[in-house]
Design a protein around this motif. Structure first.
Motif, PDB file in Angstrom:
ATOM      1  N   ASN A  10       0.805  -1.214   0.000  1.00 55.70           N
ATOM      2  CA  ASN A  10       0.000   0.000   0.000  1.00 55.70           C
ATOM      3  C   ASN A  10       0.845   1.274   0.000  1.00 55.70           C
ATOM      4  OD1 ASN A  10      -2.100   1.835   0.411  1.00 55.70           O
ATOM      5  ND2 ASN A  10      -2.099   1.501   2.607  1.00 55.70           N
ATOM      6  N   GLY A  11       1.857   1.317   0.843  1.00 59.53           N
ATOM      7  CA  GLY A  11       2.773   2.458   0.801  1.00 59.53           C
ATOM      8  C   GLY A  11       2.382   3.653   1.650  1.00 59.53           C
ATOM      9  N   SER A  12       1.516   3.463   2.650  1.00 60.20           N
ATOM     10  CA  SER A  12       1.148   4.634   3.463  1.00 60.20           C
ATOM     11  C   SER A  12       2.343   5.131   4.274  1.00 60.20           C
ATOM     12  CB  SER A  12      -0.045   4.318   4.376  1.00 60.20           C
ATOM     13  OG  SER A  12       0.307   3.412   5.386  1.00 60.20           O
ATOM     14  N   ASN A  13       3.195   4.218   4.711  1.00 61.75           N
ATOM     15  CA  ASN A  13       4.410   4.672   5.434  1.00 61.75           C
ATOM     16  C   ASN A  13       5.376   5.371   4.498  1.00 61.75           C
ATOM     17  OD1 ASN A  13       4.592   3.843   8.436  1.00 61.75           O
ATOM     18  ND2 ASN A  13       3.586   2.120   7.430  1.00 61.75           N
ATOM     19  N   VAL A 172       0.108   5.770  14.440  1.00 63.02           N
ATOM     20  CA  VAL A 172       1.350   5.812  15.230  1.00 63.02           C
ATOM     21  C   VAL A 172       2.548   5.625  14.308  1.00 63.02           C
ATOM     22  CG1 VAL A 172       2.699   4.630  17.022  1.00 63.02           C
ATOM     23  CG2 VAL A 172       0.267   5.091  17.384  1.00 63.02           C
ATOM     24  N   GLU A 173       2.456   4.661  13.377  1.00 62.55           N
ATOM     25  CA  GLU A 173       3.579   4.417  12.455  1.00 62.55           C
ATOM     26  C   GLU A 173       3.948   5.685  11.697  1.00 62.55           C
ATOM     27  OE1 GLU A 173       3.563  -0.184  11.100  1.00 62.55           O
ATOM     28  OE2 GLU A 173       2.139   1.074  10.043  1.00 62.55           O
ATOM     29  N   HIS A 174       2.932   6.376  11.189  1.00 65.93           N
ATOM     30  CA  HIS A 174       3.187   7.534  10.317  1.00 65.93           C
ATOM     31  C   HIS A 174       3.818   8.696  11.076  1.00 65.93           C
ATOM     32  CE1 HIS A 174      -0.249   5.856   7.621  1.00 65.93           C
ATOM     33  NE2 HIS A 174       0.836   5.128   7.586  1.00 65.93           N
TER      34      HIS A 174
END
Ligand code: GAR
Length: 190
Positions: A10-13, A172-174
């Protein structure tokens, strides 16, 4: 200092990191994003954000070793200093590890060493733990092992569904991944 991001899906990070590079909040160059899947959504994000991208797939090579040698050649050609894994769902092999020892970092959606592997969020949810979280660590030759750099807990409430927990973890990751990367870059730049 040149950074490459490796991502499988997906690539959100990737997008959270790329935005920080583009805003000048990370004192390094994001050279490119690489995906091991030509149809990964992360590549659409890269096009939209105008980040250079490459992809090739293991099945296009004689074996995993040959695939990794091609990836290594790309990283060396681009003079990459640091590899940032962002949902890159392959084990890093000896070829890459030998050349990038201590220069590959990963984010994982659980409090390692609990719930490693491909389904960290679902495994924690199904187990019924009340606290899970996010881990950023240096990559070694194991699956989601290696020295831990940072962790942040995420509470699981009785109201949470798998979907709401995934949302909380990704938020949290982002935030965590760019902050950890900023510290690493600043230390290496000193
Ligand atoms: C992230 O939750 C990341 O922590 C996880 O994959 C997801 C990728 O999401 N990585 C692992 O599970 C590594 N074992 P994204 O493609 O939207 O960034």
């Amino acid at each position: 200092m040149k950074v490459a991001i490796l991502a499988s899906g997906n690539g959100s990070n990737f997008e959270a990191l790329a935005q920080q590079f583009q805003a000048g909040l990370l004192a390094a160059e994001l050279a490119f994003v690489f995906s091991d899947h030509h149809d990964a959504y992360v590549l659409e994000r890269a096009k939209r954000l105008k980040v250079p991208f490459y992809s090739f797939e293991v099945k296009e090579f004689a074996n995993k070793q040959a695939y990794e040698e091609a990836l290594l050649a790309l990283l060396e050609k681009e003079q990459i200093d640091l590899i940032v894994l962002a949902g890159y769902m392959r084990i890093i092999g000896k070829t890459l590890l030998a050349k990038f020892s201590n220069r590959i970092i990963n984010i994982h959606p659980s409090l390692l060493p609990s719930f490693p592997g491909l389904h960290g969020i679902k495994d924690a949810f199904d187990y019924g733990v009340k606290v899970t979280g996010v881990t950023v660590h240096v990559v070694d030759d194991g699956v989601d092992t290696g020295p831990i750099i940072a962790q942040e807990p995420v509470m699981i409430s009785p109201m949470d569904t798998l979907a709401t927990l995934e949302e909380k973890i990704h938020q949290v990751e982002h935030r965590l991944y760019p902050n950890v990367l900023r510290k690493i870059i600043n230390e290496k730049n000193q």
